[in-house]
Design a protein around this motif. Sequence first.
Motif: not given
Length: 751
Positions: A74-80, A181-193
């Motif tokens: 997720a951090k890679a998106l900052i300078d993408a 959103t990517r960081y928190i969703s991955l940490a929570a295991g809440r992906l997709g919809k």
Amino acid sequence: MHLIVTEKNIAARRIAAILAPKSPKKERVSGVDTYRYEAGSGKDKQETVVIGLSGHIVGIDFPKEYNNWQKVDAKALIDAEIITTPINRKIVTALKSLGKEAERVTIGTDYDREGELIGVEALNIIKKVNPDATFNRVRYSAITPKAIETAFANPTSVDFNLADAGHSRQVIDLVWGAALTRYISLAAGRLGKMFLSVGRVQSPTLSLIVDREKERNAFVPTPYWEIHAELENNKGESFSAQHATRRFLDKEEASTVFKKLGKKAEVREIERGTRADQPPTPFNTTGFISAANAVGLSPSNAMRIAESLYTNGYISYPRTDNTVYPDTLDLRAQIEIFKTGIFEEYANALLAKKELTPTRGKKETTDHPPIYPASLAQKSELKEDEWKVYELVVRRFFATFAEPSEWETLKIKLDVNGEEFRANGARLVVPGWRWYYPYNAPEDRLLPELKEGDLLKVAKKEMLDKETQPPGRYGQGRLINMMEELGLGTKATRHEIISKLYSRAYIHGNPVQPTNTSFAVLDTLEKYSPTITKPDMTRILEENMDRIAEGQIPEETALEESREMLKQVFSELDKNRERIVESLHAGLREDKITGTCPECGNELMVRRSKRGGRFIGCNNYPNCNFSLPLPRSGQIVVTDKFCEGHGMYHLRIINTGKRPWDLGCPQCNFIEWQKAQKEEQAQQPKKERPKSLKDIEGVGKVTAEKLEEAGISSVEDLIGADPVELSKLTKISVKKIKNWQDSCGGEAESC
């Protein structure tokens, strides 16, 4: 050729009709409607084409290689890298085609950051195919003949600083939203919809709602008692009075006073006075949304309707911070529009004044005037909600020129056996501005004619047990006001942020109530990265965007500061990653608890079956098989409303783009569903279960053999089979197997 570019097709059609000497000719270019006409004569004759966009025709995104959430940090998106991609290819193609022929291009999109950016997007597309074309800009606040003709007679230059401010918002919101959103969703295991959305404006706004709910939950009510008496004069006219000690905190003291009260009361003192209510200030966006919310319209719905009324020429531009009418607006002429029609009486009353002096709010800007009615509409021309908004705008406009409303007040002190009681009355004597704008007006509180020394009968007395109440939840209108005060979002985006919180199932209801999911996310962020939840960070970014618009700093400076702030946030997150994962998992587990199992007393939770459906199941499985079905689609919100009979919380189902469905208590709902099913079955001829596999429609000899090879030799075997596993063994689709199971009387998984 002169090319005019507007923000939407309806604006293009209206502007062409206003500017064209005759009715413009409608032509399709690359599948897009355009409006063509000729103006002038002889050598000055010029062809003009007007085209409407559909808002943004290009968008920004990350390159495709960043799309894999599992592989790209997720951090890679900052300078993408940020790339521009077409949103509406037909319009882009039409712009290129027309742009090649154009000698002069006029940008006529809405005049604000977003509109300027949309105009510059079109400008850049045209410049690539025609670098020699000249460009100018027209600015207007209403799509009426006078406003449009004045705007086109006084063109100006494109404001690239304003467009850069709009573009910086797009980039900042994309990077912050996507990375967090990517960081928190991955940490929570809440992906997709079911991903967990986080954003630089969204999260501080959600924090306001969650903090208020925490205040309510922590509130400890204090009991108190009130003493009231119904008093009656010799004419039989009655009114209510309350003891001068409005709240007794000691029950014994209240009881002593109550027992002391006799059957007579004496009027000791009468104080007459007057009170004036000042007329309201002109509508800016926030004021309009609050007023519309008070008459039953959500912020997003109110703005959608206001946008439609604006593009159809009925009201001025609805996105404005201004609360002061500019000197350039002919106010008397605007009122004269209503000399006939449904508002005739009100308009003529104002026009009879020698001077029209409107109220002035605290905010004065130069981009757009406050919202005002731009033309006369007939009720039959508009839908019900459109008329409600239009009438609200008209009446508010009139009210800003009216006199204060005046109230006659009455304060009475009474003696009931040595105890002081009080009664207050108020009567509207001069309607003033309330005649024009009658919304949410306080009612008269009338008292009978009394004079000092009058003796009254105590017809009834009562001592009421009460307790202090927790602070109220925020309504959407109040939330919009708070966002403005804290610098969260802009007039154009605040209602969209609230809509997003609803669609993400972070909040529900109005007044706004947070879900358990929002508690889980906010508690985690506040504990381990509080920067995200506070308004300070986003206020700084908003101020930087203002500085870009004013030409004080370049866009890249603001974007770089934004990236550094986000890196600091990620530094906080990375230090606490394990704790964040634990906190989110624990909090989100709470979000699935729906009540207590009636059979064994363990927790009931939302679960998924092997077939992919959802159901409520007992935590004591397999020792306890209690379960209840749930709908297949939509986000499930566990509310705080509780069914005492079944020990379960009520559920609400949220589907994007649809009204929320209050399912209620799952057990009550299931009982009702079973009842409805029985009634439906009773009305239909009884269908016998197939006796063998070959009796099932669609199962022939070859298919029956495949099923038997997989261990399915009877109808009962088929009903009890796992369709996914059976599909793997037989190569028959899961859908077909489920249909066979249903046709054989297999249990349905949802109500």
